[in-house]
Design a protein around this motif. Structure first.
Motif, mmCIF file in Angstrom:
data_model
loop_
_atom_site.group_PDB
_atom_site.id
_atom_site.type_symbol
_atom_site.label_atom_id
_atom_site.label_comp_id
_atom_site.label_asym_id
_atom_site.label_seq_id
_atom_site.Cartn_x
_atom_site.Cartn_y
_atom_site.Cartn_z
ATOM 1 N N PHE A 13 0.921 -1.044 0.346
ATOM 2 C CA PHE A 13 0.389 -0.415 -0.103
ATOM 3 C C PHE A 13 0.846 1.237 -0.445
ATOM 4 C CE2 PHE A 13 -3.187 -2.761 1.938
ATOM 5 C CZ PHE A 13 -4.139 -2.726 0.946
ATOM 6 N N PRO A 14 0.661 2.135 -0.911
ATOM 7 C CA PRO A 14 1.201 3.907 -0.812
ATOM 8 C C PRO A 14 1.024 4.851 0.754
ATOM 9 C CG PRO A 14 -0.792 3.782 -1.965
ATOM 10 C CD PRO A 14 -1.011 2.371 -1.647
ATOM 11 N N LEU A 15 1.845 3.962 1.260
ATOM 12 C CA LEU A 15 1.678 4.205 3.021
ATOM 13 C C LEU A 15 1.831 5.964 3.017
ATOM 14 C CD1 LEU A 15 3.518 2.091 4.527
ATOM 15 C CD2 LEU A 15 1.240 1.601 4.389
ATOM 16 N N GLU A 16 2.956 6.681 1.994
ATOM 17 C CA GLU A 16 3.137 8.008 2.215
ATOM 18 C C GLU A 16 2.118 8.759 1.758
ATOM 19 O OE1 GLU A 16 5.190 10.307 2.898
ATOM 20 O OE2 GLU A 16 6.006 8.940 4.285
ATOM 21 N N PHE A 17 1.363 7.650 0.375
ATOM 22 C CA PHE A 17 0.303 9.020 -0.119
ATOM 23 C C PHE A 17 -1.113 8.879 1.121
ATOM 24 C CE2 PHE A 17 -4.366 8.808 -2.382
ATOM 25 C CZ PHE A 17 -4.114 10.497 -3.216
ATOM 26 N N LEU A 18 -1.219 7.245 2.307
ATOM 27 C CA LEU A 18 -2.251 7.682 3.117
ATOM 28 C C LEU A 18 -1.917 8.463 4.165
ATOM 29 C CD1 LEU A 18 -2.390 3.677 2.889
ATOM 30 C CD2 LEU A 18 -3.135 5.031 1.240
ATOM 31 N N LEU A 71 -1.860 -3.958 7.721
ATOM 32 C CA LEU A 71 -1.629 -2.455 7.262
ATOM 33 C C LEU A 71 -2.645 -1.713 8.637
ATOM 34 C CD1 LEU A 71 -1.887 0.379 5.258
ATOM 35 C CD2 LEU A 71 -3.907 -0.415 4.614
ATOM 36 N N ILE A 72 -3.591 -2.442 9.264
ATOM 37 C CA ILE A 72 -4.289 -1.493 10.699
ATOM 38 C C ILE A 72 -2.921 -1.523 11.461
ATOM 39 C CG2 ILE A 72 -5.472 -2.440 12.396
ATOM 40 C CD1 ILE A 72 -7.742 -3.031 10.451
ATOM 41 N N GLU A 73 -1.997 -2.668 12.054
ATOM 42 C CA GLU A 73 -0.790 -2.383 13.020
ATOM 43 C C GLU A 73 -0.482 -0.995 12.470
ATOM 44 O OE1 GLU A 73 -0.878 -4.701 15.322
ATOM 45 O OE2 GLU A 73 -2.369 -5.407 15.589
ATOM 46 N N TYR A 74 0.069 -0.370 10.999
ATOM 47 C CA TYR A 74 0.955 0.182 11.208
ATOM 48 C C TYR A 74 0.350 0.600 11.146
ATOM 49 C CZ TYR A 74 3.031 3.281 8.232
ATOM 50 O OH TYR A 74 3.754 4.769 7.646
ATOM 51 N N PHE A 75 -1.308 1.552 10.248
ATOM 52 C CA PHE A 75 -2.029 2.535 11.018
ATOM 53 C C PHE A 75 -2.034 2.995 12.578
ATOM 54 C CE2 PHE A 75 -4.833 2.445 7.262
ATOM 55 C CZ PHE A 75 -4.142 3.448 6.436
#
Ligand SMILES: Cc1cc2nc3c(=O)[nH]c(=O)nc-3n(C[C@H](O)[C@H](O)[C@H](O)COP(=O)(O)OP(=O)(O)OC[C@H]3O[C@@H](n4cnc5c(N)ncnc54)[C@H](O)[C@@H]3O)c2cc1C
Ligand code: FES
Length: 265
Positions: free
Chosen positions: A96-101, A121-125
């Motif tokens: 997933f494009p983390l910087e864009f999000l 992704l949720i763990e990252y958020f």
């Protein structure tokens, strides 16, 4: 010359049945990855198949896979025991494009066994919670039994992720929603001009886009889909994973919704 097909080995530290057909495998190995990148996991004599990494990208000691028993490789993996080794290549793909999000409201949509890259992704958020706006997870499954990682989902709810669960066939004790109902829209408060969606799991996705994400005002360019198409090599050599003029293994698995071929196979 380096052999691109040569795998590494990873020892199974833990196996947990998540549903009648899905097992979680915890593999004792450090893996640096971005949520939605995948590995090619295999068993000698049976082959390899791609699986998204389900654990936190910040976890350094192990990584988790959630594997549905559907065929040759997954069935061979399901027959393994704690302490056995499996072969691993990767991680591959874009993620997933983390910087864009960053800074945006996020709506995640997942169905059944499409949850691994979304879980990661949720763990990252959660680790970077202050960098994001409102965060929603819409997770649908056939029955409540098929909703995976229920304990984790409860923890996410306590970490400021709004969880909306739906099942196709509710039992009498079910307290969530039924089907991909448009009713869910009224639960979601986002700024459509500064929001994104992240999805995984081909089957219910078209329905979710039409019934929920478009009515919320999200354009296709801000809907990111992790596309789980059939793969063989994982490294752009065999052409098994083409979608339009792209390779899912190299250019994906994450695409904008308007970039992907909607003929799910
Ligand atoms: C990027 C990516 C990430 C993925 N992440 C995950 C994940 O996290 N977890 C997960 O469980 N899966 C995931 N998948 C899907 C997984 O890779 C596939 O289900 C894979 O095919 C499993 O391999 P297999 O050998 O076990 O099954 P296969 O033998 O390839 O069978 C898969 C399907 O094809 C059908 N099939 C098999 N042989 C035949 C035949 N001869 N004729 C007709 N139909 C047949 C089976 O019934 C089954 O429905 C992912 C896929 C991709 C591309
Ligand atoms: S899986 Fe071989 S080219 Fe993509």
């Amino acid at each position: 010359m380096k052999n691109l097909y040569q795998p590494n080995f990873a020892k199974i530290e833990k196996i947990e049945a998540l549903s009648p057909s899905v097992k979680l495998l915890r593999l004792r190995k450090r893996l640096n990855f971005i949520p939605a990148q995948f590995v090619l996991a295999g068993v000698w004599g049976y082959g390899e198949a791609p699986f998204g990494v389900a654990s936190s990208p910040y976890e350094k000691r192990y990584f988790d896979l959630m594997i549905r028993d559907v065929g040759m490789v997954s069935s061979a993996i399901h027959s393994l025991k704690k302490g056995d080794e499996i072969t691993i290549r990767g991680p591959y793909g874009n993620g997933f494009p983390l910087e864009f999000l960053k800074g945006k409201d996020v709506v995640m949509v997942s169905g059944g066994c499409g949850i691994p890259p979304i879980a990661s992704l949720i763990e990252y958020f959660i680790k970077n919670r202050k960098n994001f706006g409102r965060i929603y997870l819409l997770y649908g499954a056939a029955t409540s039994e098929d909703i995976l990682i229920k304990d984790k989902i409860k923890q996410w709810g306590k970490a400021d992720v709004k969880i909306l669960l739906t099942v196709d066939k509710p039992t009498s004790d079910w307290q969530g929603y039924t089907g991909f109902v448009t009713e869910l829209i009224k639960e979601i408060k986002i700024n459509p001009l500064d929001a994104v969606a992240a999805m995984c799991g081909p089957g219910p996705m078209t329905s979710a886009v039409e019934k929920i994400l478009r009515p919320l005002g999200l354009p296709d360019r801000r809907i990111f889909v992790s596309d789980e198409r059939k793969m063989h090599c994982g490294i752009g050599k065999c052409q098994h994973c083409t979608t339009g003029d792209k390779y899912v293994c190299l250019d994906g698995p994450v695409f904008n919704y308007d970039q992907i071929d909607k003929n799910w196979d």
